[in-house]
Design an enzyme around this catalytic site. Structure first.
Site, PDB file in Angstrom:
ATOM      1  N   ARG A  26     -51.715  33.190 -14.054  1.00  0.00           N
ATOM      2  CA  ARG A  26     -52.056  34.182 -13.096  1.00  0.00           C
ATOM      3  C   ARG A  26     -53.489  33.938 -12.698  1.00  0.00           C
ATOM      4  O   ARG A  26     -53.814  34.003 -11.541  1.00  0.00           O
ATOM      5  CB  ARG A  26     -51.566  35.583 -13.311  1.00  0.00           C
ATOM      6  CG  ARG A  26     -52.056  36.516 -12.410  1.00  0.00           C
ATOM      7  CD  ARG A  26     -51.550  38.008 -12.128  1.00  0.00           C
ATOM      8  NE  ARG A  26     -50.942  38.530 -13.726  1.00  0.00           N
ATOM      9  CZ  ARG A  26     -51.922  38.901 -14.581  1.00  0.00           C
ATOM     10  NH1 ARG A  26     -53.316  39.067 -14.352  1.00  0.00           N
ATOM     11  NH2 ARG A  26     -51.478  39.341 -16.036  1.00  0.00           N
ATOM     12  N   TYR A  28     -50.870  38.640  14.729  1.00  0.00           N
ATOM     13  CA  TYR A  28     -49.382  38.283  14.150  1.00  0.00           C
ATOM     14  C   TYR A  28     -49.091  39.907  13.765  1.00  0.00           C
ATOM     15  O   TYR A  28     -49.519  40.645  13.171  1.00  0.00           O
ATOM     16  CB  TYR A  28     -49.650  37.478  13.017  1.00  0.00           C
ATOM     17  CG  TYR A  28     -48.094  37.482  11.968  1.00  0.00           C
ATOM     18  CD1 TYR A  28     -47.246  37.118  12.712  1.00  0.00           C
ATOM     19  CD2 TYR A  28     -48.240  37.685  10.890  1.00  0.00           C
ATOM     20  CE1 TYR A  28     -46.099  37.236  11.852  1.00  0.00           C
ATOM     21  CE2 TYR A  28     -46.977  37.795   9.817  1.00  0.00           C
ATOM     22  CZ  TYR A  28     -45.902  37.488  10.543  1.00  0.00           C
ATOM     23  OH  TYR A  28     -44.977  37.686  10.082  1.00  0.00           O
ATOM     24  N   ASP A  39     -58.981  34.542  10.687  1.00  0.00           N
ATOM     25  CA  ASP A  39     -57.633  34.083  10.690  1.00  0.00           C
ATOM     26  C   ASP A  39     -57.448  33.051  11.396  1.00  0.00           C
ATOM     27  O   ASP A  39     -57.257  32.756  12.539  1.00  0.00           O
ATOM     28  CB  ASP A  39     -56.423  35.203  10.907  1.00  0.00           C
ATOM     29  CG  ASP A  39     -54.914  34.530  10.903  1.00  0.00           C
ATOM     30  OD1 ASP A  39     -54.826  33.355  10.813  1.00  0.00           O
ATOM     31  OD2 ASP A  39     -53.926  35.376  10.627  1.00  0.00           O
ATOM     32  N   LYS A  41     -47.970  27.320   7.306  1.00  0.00           N
ATOM     33  CA  LYS A  41     -47.890  26.809   8.472  1.00  0.00           C
ATOM     34  C   LYS A  41     -48.587  25.432   8.563  1.00  0.00           C
ATOM     35  O   LYS A  41     -48.090  24.540   7.766  1.00  0.00           O
ATOM     36  CB  LYS A  41     -48.522  27.736   9.673  1.00  0.00           C
ATOM     37  CG  LYS A  41     -48.279  29.334   9.507  1.00  0.00           C
ATOM     38  CD  LYS A  41     -46.800  29.257  10.041  1.00  0.00           C
ATOM     39  CE  LYS A  41     -46.368  30.698  10.021  1.00  0.00           C
ATOM     40  NZ  LYS A  41     -46.297  31.526   9.025  1.00  0.00           N
TER      41      LYS A  41
HETATM   42  O1  P1T Z   1     -45.972  34.401   6.639  1.00  0.00           O
HETATM   43  P1  P1T Z   1     -47.199  34.519   5.717  1.00  0.00           P
HETATM   44  O2  P1T Z   1     -47.475  33.235   5.148  1.00  0.00           O
HETATM   45  O3  P1T Z   1     -47.333  35.461   5.085  1.00  0.00           O
HETATM   46  O4  P1T Z   1     -48.303  34.570   6.743  1.00  0.00           O
HETATM   47  C1  P1T Z   1     -48.637  35.738   7.761  1.00  0.00           C
HETATM   48  C2  P1T Z   1     -49.166  35.271   8.885  1.00  0.00           C
HETATM   49  C3  P1T Z   1     -50.557  35.324   9.176  1.00  0.00           C
HETATM   50  N1  P1T Z   1     -51.520  34.990   9.976  1.00  0.00           N
HETATM   51  C4  P1T Z   1     -50.668  34.317  11.134  1.00  0.00           C
HETATM   52  C5  P1T Z   1     -51.327  34.023  12.471  1.00  0.00           C
HETATM   53  C6  P1T Z   1     -49.322  34.110  11.183  1.00  0.00           C
HETATM   54  O5  P1T Z   1     -48.693  33.552  12.172  1.00  0.00           O
HETATM   55  C7  P1T Z   1     -48.590  34.533  10.156  1.00  0.00           C
HETATM   56  C8  P1T Z   1     -47.228  34.368   9.949  1.00  0.00           C
HETATM   57  N2  P1T Z   1     -46.638  34.000  11.239  1.00  0.00           N
HETATM   58  C9  P1T Z   1     -45.140  33.860  11.060  1.00  0.00           C
HETATM   59  C10 P1T Z   1     -44.446  33.879  10.339  1.00  0.00           C
HETATM   60  C11 P1T Z   1     -44.807  33.680  12.594  1.00  0.00           C
HETATM   61  O6  P1T Z   1     -43.931  32.953  13.086  1.00  0.00           O
HETATM   62  O7  P1T Z   1     -45.742  33.987  13.658  1.00  0.00           O
END
Ligand code: P1T
Length: 380
Positions: free
Chosen positions: A47, A99, A171, A196
């Protein structure tokens, strides 16, 4: 090193014991000690730190030009870690298009613990300036935004945050460090949904924070290890493997994204195409200033304004898969109002343009002819 070299070599070392060229997956929770408090190597418990995660974190710091990278179990876990730095009474100014999951965390989790959020269109920086007071602790921008592709001028906002001693977080999920380096433009911390483009193959959920200074990195690492949302060794390996081809994939995502946006822009059934690469896009000039390309995310709505048109289109695509998420090699299509942004109240969605007929495409790296053919048949 230049960027394409950094994606492969940045912060990487051959394994000193075996010469393994790729980092081993250290699938262990703990590390042996010779005497209490005297571990054999640099690691104690996974951790706190794990060598496979360290390899990823050093790659993250390298490609974002930061002092420290931290890898999390999801993008939202990374954002959550940063937000734990604040307390009741603090205020945060954020973009008005985010998001849906980020918006949900701000409004349903941190609002309840007394942090106040302001959501503004950052095209007019007077909107930002007028909200700043002694409680303002952070400006949070997503640029380009998900799903309307709004942009914020990172360098201009950095001037405001520096003058007012406010933390500035970006972000960078949609742009990726291939197209945009917020830390070079004055941001203090970059966040990624590494699920992503960084990982790039839709096979892992992961998040990242990269800090400009080692001091901020140390504070956030404390939050992370004290609360626990770390990324496991196998998933760290997958993200690291993805990063090694980020530059190659992004090149094709940009080429295909531009062609898809141009095709949709000319289509008689389409009303608005949201893509910063189009000269008609309201943020095209900012995009040219701070990004080296326009990426693979394209949103659009219909002349009819009819939800059933978007639903019918999404039921008919064959190569594009109807699914949440984005940034993988394969093309995906999404209905923000019904899927990824359903947690945003309808009137708020409408205010920023997330209409019931809005479709978001994550344009993959397939042959462009097949992608255009697929869009053509689904629109027909
Ligand atoms: O899904 P996660 O890895 O927890 O990430 C969140 C997140 C944060 N910022 C942006 C710009 C994002 O697009 C996302 C996650 N987005 C999707 C799952 C989506 O389909 O838009």
């Amino acid at each position: 090193m230049k960027f394409n070299t950094k994606t492969i070599h940045g912060g990487q070392h051959h394994d000193p014991t075996t010469g393994s060229v790729m980092p081993p997956i250290f699938q262990t929770s703990t590390f042996a000690q010779t005497s209490p408090g005297k571990p054999i190597g640099d690691y104690v418990y996974s951790r706190t730190a794990n060598p496979t995660r360290t390899a990823l974190e050093e790659a993250l710091a390298s490609i974002e030009n930061g002092a420290r990278g931290l890898a999390f179990s999801s993008g939202l876990a990374a954002t959550d870690c940063l937000l734990r730095s604040f307390k009741a009474g603090d205020e945060i100014i954020a973009m008005d298009d985010l998001y849906g999951g980020t918006y949900r965390m701000f409004t349903k989790v941190y609002n309840n613990s007394g942090i106040k959020f302001h959501y503004v269109d950052m095209n007019d920086l007077d909107n930002v300036q007028s909200l700043i007071n002694e409680n303002t602790k952070m400006i949070w921008v997503e640029t380009p935004t998900n799903p309307i592709m709004k942009l914020a001028d990172i360098a201009a906002i950095a001037k405001i945050t520096k003058a007012n001693n406010i933390l500035f977080a970006v972000d960078n999920t949609f742009a990726t460090p291939y197209l945009q380096n917020p830390l070079d433009l004055g941001a203090d911390v970059v966040m990624h949904s590494a699920t992503k483009y960084l990982a790039g193959h839709s096979d892992v959920v992961a998040g990242a924070l990269i800090t400009k200074t080692a001091e901020l990195g140390k504070q956030l690492h404390f939050q992370q290890f004290a609360t626990g949302a770390t990324l496991g060794p196998m998933d760290s390996f997958l993200v690291l493997r993805g990063i090694k081809t980020l530059h190659l994939r992004m090149q094709r995502h940009c080429e295909n994204g531009e062609k898809v946006a141009e095709f949709l822009d000319q289509h008689p059934k389409i009303k608005t195409v949201y893509y910063a690469g189009l000269a008609s896009h309201p943020y095209h000039e900012i995009a040219k200033k701070q990004m080296s390309g326009f990426g693979g995310m394209v949103s659009f709505d219909f002349v009819s304004g009819a939800k059933q048109d978007s639903v019918a289109f999404l039921e008919k695509v064959k190569i594009f898969t109807l699914a949440e998420s984005l940034g993988g090699v394969e093309s995906l299509a999404n209905h923000p109002a019904l899927m990824t942004h359903a947690s945003i109240p309808e009137e708020k969605r409408k205010e920023v343009g997330i209409t019931d007929d809005l479709v978001r495409l994550s344009v993959g790296v397939e042959d462009i002819e097949d992608l255009l053919e697929d869009l053509k048949q689904a629109l027909a």
